[in-house]
Design a protein around this motif. Structure first.
Motif, PDB file in Angstrom:
ATOM      1  N   ILE A  51      15.622 -21.574  20.263  1.00 55.35           N
ATOM      2  CA  ILE A  51      15.258 -21.331  18.590  1.00 55.35           C
ATOM      3  C   ILE A  51      16.065 -20.036  18.036  1.00 55.35           C
ATOM      4  CG2 ILE A  51      13.373 -21.170  16.888  1.00 55.35           C
ATOM      5  CD1 ILE A  51      11.743 -23.160  18.339  1.00 55.35           C
ATOM      6  N   ILE A  52      15.474 -18.886  18.722  1.00 49.16           N
ATOM      7  CA  ILE A  52      15.932 -17.756  18.363  1.00 49.16           C
ATOM      8  C   ILE A  52      17.480 -17.493  18.179  1.00 49.16           C
ATOM      9  CG2 ILE A  52      16.162 -15.283  18.844  1.00 49.16           C
ATOM     10  CD1 ILE A  52      13.338 -15.497  20.140  1.00 49.16           C
ATOM     11  N   ASP A  53      18.231 -18.200  19.166  1.00 46.76           N
ATOM     12  CA  ASP A  53      19.612 -18.324  19.534  1.00 46.76           C
ATOM     13  C   ASP A  53      20.379 -19.251  18.136  1.00 46.76           C
ATOM     14  OD1 ASP A  53      22.410 -17.865  20.879  1.00 46.76           O
ATOM     15  OD2 ASP A  53      22.119 -19.915  20.993  1.00 46.76           O
ATOM     16  N   ARG A  54      19.594 -20.238  18.038  1.00 51.75           N
ATOM     17  CA  ARG A  54      19.980 -21.384  17.002  1.00 51.75           C
ATOM     18  C   ARG A  54      20.014 -20.592  15.467  1.00 51.75           C
ATOM     19  NH1 ARG A  54      17.205 -26.737  17.288  1.00 51.75           N
ATOM     20  NH2 ARG A  54      17.934 -26.446  19.663  1.00 51.75           N
ATOM     21  N   LEU A  55      18.844 -19.872  15.254  1.00 55.04           N
ATOM     22  CA  LEU A  55      18.735 -19.225  14.020  1.00 55.04           C
ATOM     23  C   LEU A  55      19.541 -18.134  13.753  1.00 55.04           C
ATOM     24  CD1 LEU A  55      14.769 -18.959  14.278  1.00 55.04           C
ATOM     25  CD2 LEU A  55      16.061 -20.207  12.629  1.00 55.04           C
ATOM     26  N   GLU A  56      20.183 -17.442  14.851  1.00 50.92           N
ATOM     27  CA  GLU A  56      21.053 -16.509  14.548  1.00 50.92           C
ATOM     28  C   GLU A  56      22.506 -17.028  14.438  1.00 50.92           C
ATOM     29  OE1 GLU A  56      22.306 -12.742  14.139  1.00 50.92           O
ATOM     30  OE2 GLU A  56      20.232 -13.367  14.612  1.00 50.92           O
ATOM     31  N   LYS A  57      22.739 -17.929  15.207  1.00 51.94           N
ATOM     32  CA  LYS A  57      24.160 -18.636  14.831  1.00 51.94           C
ATOM     33  C   LYS A  57      24.156 -19.387  13.426  1.00 51.94           C
ATOM     34  CE  LYS A  57      25.206 -19.256  19.728  1.00 51.94           C
ATOM     35  NZ  LYS A  57      25.261 -20.402  20.799  1.00 51.94           N
ATOM     36  N   ASP A  58      23.094 -20.046  13.202  1.00 50.81           N
ATOM     37  CA  ASP A  58      23.066 -20.657  11.904  1.00 50.81           C
ATOM     38  C   ASP A  58      23.166 -19.976  10.615  1.00 50.81           C
ATOM     39  OD1 ASP A  58      22.903 -23.130  13.056  1.00 50.81           O
ATOM     40  OD2 ASP A  58      20.815 -23.621  12.625  1.00 50.81           O
ATOM     41  N   LYS A  59      22.635 -18.654  10.776  1.00 51.73           N
ATOM     42  CA  LYS A  59      22.681 -17.564   9.645  1.00 51.73           C
ATOM     43  C   LYS A  59      24.203 -17.382   9.128  1.00 51.73           C
ATOM     44  CE  LYS A  59      20.039 -14.073  10.117  1.00 51.73           C
ATOM     45  NZ  LYS A  59      19.269 -12.928  10.646  1.00 51.73           N
ATOM     46  N   GLU A  60      24.963 -17.327  10.381  1.00 51.03           N
ATOM     47  CA  GLU A  60      26.658 -17.177   9.890  1.00 51.03           C
ATOM     48  C   GLU A  60      27.100 -18.506   9.374  1.00 51.03           C
ATOM     49  OE1 GLU A  60      30.357 -15.644   9.121  1.00 51.03           O
ATOM     50  OE2 GLU A  60      28.476 -14.621   9.257  1.00 51.03           O
ATOM     51  N   HIS A  61      26.912 -19.488  10.325  1.00 48.71           N
ATOM     52  CA  HIS A  61      27.800 -20.907  10.258  1.00 48.71           C
ATOM     53  C   HIS A  61      27.372 -21.517   8.705  1.00 48.71           C
ATOM     54  CE1 HIS A  61      29.821 -24.177  11.553  1.00 48.71           C
ATOM     55  NE2 HIS A  61      28.704 -24.962  11.785  1.00 48.71           N
ATOM     56  N   PHE A  62      26.126 -21.526   8.476  1.00 47.38           N
ATOM     57  CA  PHE A  62      25.835 -22.045   7.181  1.00 47.38           C
ATOM     58  C   PHE A  62      25.487 -21.237   5.992  1.00 47.38           C
ATOM     59  CE2 PHE A  62      24.154 -25.259  10.620  1.00 47.38           C
ATOM     60  CZ  PHE A  62      24.662 -26.449  10.204  1.00 47.38           C
ATOM     61  N   ASP A  63      26.214 -20.204   6.052  1.00 47.24           N
ATOM     62  CA  ASP A  63      26.099 -19.177   4.627  1.00 47.24           C
ATOM     63  C   ASP A  63      27.172 -20.053   3.651  1.00 47.24           C
ATOM     64  OD1 ASP A  63      27.094 -17.115   3.108  1.00 47.24           O
ATOM     65  OD2 ASP A  63      26.023 -15.761   4.450  1.00 47.24           O
ATOM     66  N   LYS A  64      26.580 -19.955   2.530  1.00 45.86           N
ATOM     67  CA  LYS A  64      27.377 -20.820   1.620  1.00 45.86           C
ATOM     68  C   LYS A  64      28.968 -20.282   1.328  1.00 45.86           C
ATOM     69  CE  LYS A  64      24.776 -18.138  -2.030  1.00 45.86           C
ATOM     70  NZ  LYS A  64      23.676 -17.545  -1.529  1.00 45.86           N
ATOM     71  N   LYS A  65      28.984 -18.904   1.656  1.00 40.99           N
ATOM     72  CA  LYS A  65      30.212 -18.599   1.476  1.00 40.99           C
ATOM     73  C   LYS A  65      31.499 -19.243   2.456  1.00 40.99           C
ATOM     74  CE  LYS A  65      30.650 -15.034   5.122  1.00 40.99           C
ATOM     75  NZ  LYS A  65      29.641 -15.169   5.791  1.00 40.99           N
ATOM     76  N   ASN A  66      30.840 -20.101   3.386  1.00 41.80           N
ATOM     77  CA  ASN A  66      31.676 -20.935   4.187  1.00 41.80           C
ATOM     78  C   ASN A  66      32.102 -22.139   3.678  1.00 41.80           C
ATOM     79  OD1 ASN A  66      31.678 -18.963   6.322  1.00 41.80           O
ATOM     80  ND2 ASN A  66      29.760 -19.701   7.053  1.00 41.80           N
TER      81      ASN A  66
END
Length: 199
Positions: free
Chosen positions: A131-146
């Motif tokens: 969960i901790i790993d996923r939360l960290e990765k999702d923070k960048e991956h699902f940023d609206k700037k993408n």
């Protein structure tokens, strides 16, 4: 087509299910080259095809978007991308769909507070380290700037899934109905020009 983009535990799967069951949407069935798992139904869960056939369709430009994950292809076919279909995709997939300029397509980004997502993942039995790993990765991956384009951002932290589904349904039709009204207006305007040109 209603396109939902959201990180893990943002509620996208449950919202899509409600839209299908309560508001008459249809699932946009995607295609994969992996083999069916136990209980999966062809044409319902996925369109299952071989890797060779998938690559052939890539060459023929048959997909709106596709990705290779764990040595298997997953993609959204162009055929069937119509109004009242609902689709869940990653940011890259949403960008590719946006580039194709499909009529009646609305892209909705679902945002949820990190602590709420963590609680949801714990409740469904996910491993804390993962969960901790996923939360960290999702923070960048699902940023609206993408995302190249977003029609609406909907926060799913506090509202119920039913409330969110209703809200998204209303937002979708607000955009689609408005665009279609403008298209009709353009037709009338063009007819008027032709009439004036004849006189």
């Amino acid at each position: 087509m209603l396109v939902l983009v959201g990180a893990s535990a943002s509620g996208k799967t449950d919202i899509a299910k409600i839209l299908i069951e309560e508001y008459g949407y249809n699932k946009m069935v995607t295609t994969t080259s992996r083999k069916p798992r136990a209980g999966e139904i062809r044409g319902v869960d996925y369109n299952f095809i071989s890797r060779k056939v998938f690559e052939n369709r890539i060459q023929k430009n048959r997909f709106l978007e596709y990705v290779e994950y764990n040595l298997n292809y997953y993609g959204t076919p162009k055929k069937g991308a119509t109004k009242e279909k609902v689709l869940i995709v990653e940011p890259d997939g949403a960008n590719s769909i946006y580039d194709h300029e499909i009529k009646d397509t609305v892209i909705v980004l679902l945002e949820t507070e990190e602590e709420t997502r963590k609680e949801r993942m714990l409740e469904r039995g996910d491993n804390l380290i993962e969960i901790i790993d996923r939360l960290e990765k999702d923070k960048e991956h699902f940023d609206k700037k993408n995302l190249k384009h977003i029609d609406f951002i909907v926060n799913t932290t506090e509202s119920t899934q039913d409330e969110l589904a209703l809200k998204i349904h209303e937002l979708y039709h607000h955009i689609v109905d408005q665009e279609n009204q403008m298209s009709i207006f353009d037709v009338f305007r063009n007819d008027e020009k032709e009439q004036n040109g004849k006189e």
